[in-house]
Write an enzyme that holds these catalytic residues in place. Structure first.
Site, PDB file in Angstrom:
ATOM      1  N   GLU A 276      98.027 -60.937 -42.076  1.00 39.80           N
ATOM      2  CA  GLU A 276      98.577 -62.227 -41.661  1.00 39.80           C
ATOM      3  C   GLU A 276      99.587 -62.020 -40.538  1.00 39.80           C
ATOM      4  O   GLU A 276     100.039 -60.900 -40.284  1.00 39.80           O
ATOM      5  CB  GLU A 276      99.239 -62.900 -42.867  1.00 39.80           C
ATOM      6  CG  GLU A 276      99.748 -64.301 -42.644  1.00 39.80           C
ATOM      7  CD  GLU A 276      98.668 -65.314 -42.290  1.00 39.80           C
ATOM      8  OE1 GLU A 276      98.264 -65.355 -41.113  1.00 39.80           O
ATOM      9  OE2 GLU A 276      98.250 -66.082 -43.178  1.00 39.80           O
TER      10      GLU A 276
ATOM     11  N   HIS B  38      92.294 -65.071 -49.277  1.00 43.51           N
ATOM     12  CA  HIS B  38      92.759 -64.555 -50.563  1.00 43.51           C
ATOM     13  C   HIS B  38      93.053 -65.686 -51.552  1.00 43.51           C
ATOM     14  O   HIS B  38      93.257 -66.841 -51.173  1.00 43.51           O
ATOM     15  CB  HIS B  38      94.012 -63.695 -50.380  1.00 43.51           C
ATOM     16  CG  HIS B  38      95.161 -64.462 -49.795  1.00 43.51           C
ATOM     17  ND1 HIS B  38      95.959 -65.305 -50.546  1.00 43.51           N
ATOM     18  CD2 HIS B  38      95.631 -64.530 -48.529  1.00 43.51           C
ATOM     19  CE1 HIS B  38      96.881 -65.853 -49.772  1.00 43.51           C
ATOM     20  NE2 HIS B  38      96.692 -65.398 -48.534  1.00 43.51           N
TER      21      HIS B  38
END
Length: 184
Positions: free
Chosen positions: A85, A12
């Site tokens: 994550e 990202h």
């Protein structure tokens, strides 16, 4: 199951928490202005690539990065919670501390979080599922996934930490993968 097909991976774009070195984990930090520009640049680099599917972490920093790419390919994004994550428990939201490098080697387990080895197993299985759909899959997720992948395979050339929003094309080959940074 193994990785039979080449695929793309994209971390990202930048968030304020990346910039200020705060622990994000599974907290939903948004892209900042730099991160939005990075996502647009990555989308431009990926525009001419034959991407057939995008599978992303549902956290907004990954989702918004994936959306920037999807516009050019006119495909729907699929989300997989297992691409999120690592859950860093009580440390999420705190500044990076001396415990963080120990986490990445499996020497420290965050209170109320997941161990590094639990994380590595979770994301490896999610990446395998994503790539099993066929060639030209783009995974949009987090830098921790690239660290965890190294528990299972050697990735060359070495590129850690994986920079924000720098797309790579990955060619699996047993215990050794080759990655090529797009746009270089």
């Amino acid at each position: 199951m193994s990785f039979k097909y080449p695929f793309y991976f994209l971390r990202h774009g930048e968030t304020e928490w990346n910039k200020t070195r705060r622990t994000q984990g599974q907290l939903d930090a948004q892209l900042n202005d730099v991160g939005r520009e990075q996502a647009r640049r990555a989308a431009s680099l990926l525009q001419s690539e034959p991407i057939e599917r995008i599978i992303a972490s549902p956290l907004s920093r990954a989702r918004h990065t994936a959306e920037a790419v999807a516009v050019h390919h006119e495909i729907e994004i699929m989300f997989d919670d297992d691409l999120m994550e690592c859950h860093l428990g009580d440390h999420q939201g705190e500044p990076h501390g001396p415990w963080l490098p120990l986490y990445w080697t499996g020497e420290y387990d965050p209170p109320n979080g997941e161990t590094y080895y639990e994380f590595a197993a979770r994301v490896w299985a999610a990446m395998e599922r994503a790539v099993s759909h066929g060639p030209n899959t783009l995974i949009v997720a987090h830098g921790g996934l690239w660290i965890a992948a190294r528990e299972h395979v050697l990735i060359e050339p070495h590129l850690l930490p994986l920079p924000n929003a720098v797309p790579v094309h990955v060619t699996p080959g047993g215990e050794k993968w080759q990655q090529r940074v797009l746009g270089e």
